[in-house]
Write a protein that holds these residues in place. Structure first.
Motif, PDB file in Angstrom:
ATOM      1  N   VAL A 184       0.849  -1.186   0.000  1.00 15.33           N
ATOM      2  CA  VAL A 184       0.000   0.000   0.000  1.00 15.33           C
ATOM      3  C   VAL A 184       0.888   1.240   0.000  1.00 15.33           C
ATOM      4  CG1 VAL A 184      -1.854   1.248   1.137  1.00 15.33           C
ATOM      5  CG2 VAL A 184      -1.746  -1.257   1.322  1.00 15.33           C
ATOM      6  N   SER A 185       0.649   2.134  -0.935  1.00 22.81           N
ATOM      7  CA  SER A 185       1.336   3.425  -0.981  1.00 22.81           C
ATOM      8  C   SER A 185       0.457   4.466  -0.304  1.00 22.81           C
ATOM      9  CB  SER A 185       1.609   3.837  -2.437  1.00 22.81           C
ATOM     10  OG  SER A 185       2.147   5.147  -2.495  1.00 22.81           O
ATOM     11  N   LEU A 207       4.333  -1.204   3.478  1.00 22.59           N
ATOM     12  CA  LEU A 207       4.012   0.204   3.278  1.00 22.59           C
ATOM     13  C   LEU A 207       5.093   0.949   2.507  1.00 22.59           C
ATOM     14  CD1 LEU A 207       2.623   1.142   6.819  1.00 22.59           C
ATOM     15  CD2 LEU A 207       1.329   0.534   4.775  1.00 22.59           C
ATOM     16  N   VAL A 208       4.619   1.818   1.614  1.00 24.94           N
ATOM     17  CA  VAL A 208       5.455   2.846   0.994  1.00 24.94           C
ATOM     18  C   VAL A 208       4.797   4.166   1.372  1.00 24.94           C
ATOM     19  CG1 VAL A 208       6.392   3.775  -1.140  1.00 24.94           C
ATOM     20  CG2 VAL A 208       6.017   1.306  -0.920  1.00 24.94           C
ATOM     21  N   VAL A 209       5.544   5.061   2.029  1.00 22.37           N
ATOM     22  CA  VAL A 209       4.926   6.274   2.575  1.00 22.37           C
ATOM     23  C   VAL A 209       5.555   7.529   1.989  1.00 22.37           C
ATOM     24  CG1 VAL A 209       4.326   5.111   4.735  1.00 22.37           C
ATOM     25  CG2 VAL A 209       6.494   6.355   4.565  1.00 22.37           C
ATOM     26  N   SER A 210       4.773   8.606   2.030  1.00 17.70           N
ATOM     27  CA  SER A 210       5.252   9.889   1.531  1.00 17.70           C
ATOM     28  C   SER A 210       4.514  11.021   2.220  1.00 17.70           C
ATOM     29  CB  SER A 210       5.062   9.985   0.008  1.00 17.70           C
ATOM     30  OG  SER A 210       3.704   9.736  -0.339  1.00 17.70           O
ATOM     31  N   PHE A 242      -3.249   2.263  -3.719  1.00 13.89           N
ATOM     32  CA  PHE A 242      -2.754   3.629  -3.553  1.00 13.89           C
ATOM     33  C   PHE A 242      -3.734   4.351  -2.646  1.00 13.89           C
ATOM     34  CE2 PHE A 242      -2.914   8.067  -5.546  1.00 13.89           C
ATOM     35  CZ  PHE A 242      -1.962   8.576  -4.668  1.00 13.89           C
ATOM     36  N   ALA A 243      -3.242   4.858  -1.509  1.00 12.56           N
ATOM     37  CA  ALA A 243      -4.105   5.493  -0.514  1.00 12.56           C
ATOM     38  C   ALA A 243      -3.758   6.975  -0.385  1.00 12.56           C
ATOM     39  CB  ALA A 243      -3.950   4.807   0.848  1.00 12.56           C
TER      40      ALA A 243
END
Length: 357
Positions: A184-185, A207-210, A242-243
């Motif tokens: 999940v981004s 998780l991929v976070v930004s 994509f969140a």
């Protein structure tokens, strides 16, 4: 005529593409505190217009007006679809929440909310904290999300609803309810986005976070073992979901062709820049969770909460957001429509019934 009135006037308000059937638009200024705000009341057929107050350094008052109009309409649909006896409205304050916000500014905003005599009820949104709402509440009773009106900070309930909505979306898209091993981004790590990331991590997701706020990214890396990406590239990540949990209009003609996720499901408001963008997602085979359906947990909490801390009813209705999305997805398949078109129809059906009563 001062600058904010000139800027709003020059947008030709009644011809504004987002004007639609808005009932009331109020331009607010307070010289002593520097407050500059717009309060938009979209629809009160179901009840008083409930919608949060957002503080953001809009480049121009025209952009602030556009945001207020879009967000207030979204609140009408959100409250309708959630089954609440409330209409939709929104307030935007033109300021940098990290530099310009003050207790006095929030109190001044509260005085202006009071002048609307209960037709608009305010609450927390981007750039506004529970403490800010306590300051607003010193000057008006038409405020929610405070300790005196119920459960305080609504963001945990927004996050819970988004998490449940992601689970329902995964079931629909993949036929498997498990989030373990799913990527999940998460774009945006504010109060809601970070809590969504926490729940996804606990469910076994990768998780991929930004976020534009680097300390929040560093905290997520440490707490969840997340990978990172620049916010502008979050939608390009090879992911199952994509969140988007930051600002709106991020799904558009430029970004949609670049999305690599099977599902778009996040907390941000007004994610679609235009209605055509929802159809574009459908045509690409991307399942889109209508934003005002999936992120309704916060408004449910401030609408239904009662003082004393018992949130059983709120949690039950928030968890049911997953069921609402399932109904939307199933109907979208039957009617060969995009999910947000179905969500709109369901909200409009309830509003039409209110009009006929």
């Amino acid at each position: 005529m001062n600058a904010i009135h000139k800027a709003v006037h020059h947008t030709a308000v009644f011809d504004h593409p987002e004007m639609e059937d808005h009932e009331n638009i109020v331009i607010v200024q307070d010289a002593n505190t520097g407050l500059k705000a717009i309060i938009a009341v979209h629809d009160t057929r179901l009840g008083p217009a409930l919608g949060g107050c957002r503080i953001w350094p809009y480049p121009t008052p025209s952009e602030a007006l556009n945001d207020a109009l879009r967000l207030s309409r979204g609140m009408t649909y959100k409250n309708s679809l959630a089954g609440l006896e409330l209409g939709g409205g929104k307030a935007v304050i033109i300021a940098d929440p990290r530099k310009d916000k003050s207790e006095a500014l929030m109190e001044a905003f509260g005085r202006h909310v009071e002048r609307l005599s209960g037709t608009y009820i305010t609450a927390e949104d981007v750039g506004v904290s529970p403490e800010d709402m306590e300051a607003v509440a010193r000057h008006t009773d038409h405020v929610r999300g405070t300790q005196a009106t119920g459960l305080g900070d609504p963001s945990p309930y927004t996050a819970l609803g988004v998490f449940e909505g992601i689970k329902a979306s995964v079931v629909h898209a993949f036929g498997d309810p498990s989030l373990s091993g799913r990527t999940v981004s998460v774009q945006g790590l504010g109060h809601v986005g970070f809590d969504v990331a926490r729940q996804l991590h606990e469910a076994g997701a990768n998780l991929v976070v930004s976020d534009i706020h680097k300390p929040a990214v560093e905290k997520a890396v440490e707490a969840f073992g997340a990978k990172t990406v620049e916010p502008a590239d979050a939608h390009k990540v090879e992911a199952d979901v994509f969140a988007p949990c930051a600002l709106g209009a991020g799904l558009n003609a430029r970004t949609i062709p670049e999305i690599k996720a099977r599902i778009v499901a996040g907390a941000a408001n007004n994610q679609l820049q235009t209605p055509a963008d929802g159809v574009a997602l459908k045509n690409r085979g991307i399942l889109y969770a209508p934003d005002y359906a999936i992120n309704a947990g916060g408004v449910i909490s401030i609408a239904l909460a009662k003082p004393g801390g018992n949130d059983q009813e709120v949690r039950k209705k928030t968890i049911a957001i997953g069921d609402t999305l399932t109904r939307i997805y199933d109907r979208a398949v039957r009617e060969n429509a995009a999910p947000e078109q179905i969500a709109d129809r369901m909200a409009e059906e309830r509003l039409s019934a209110a009009r006929s009563n």
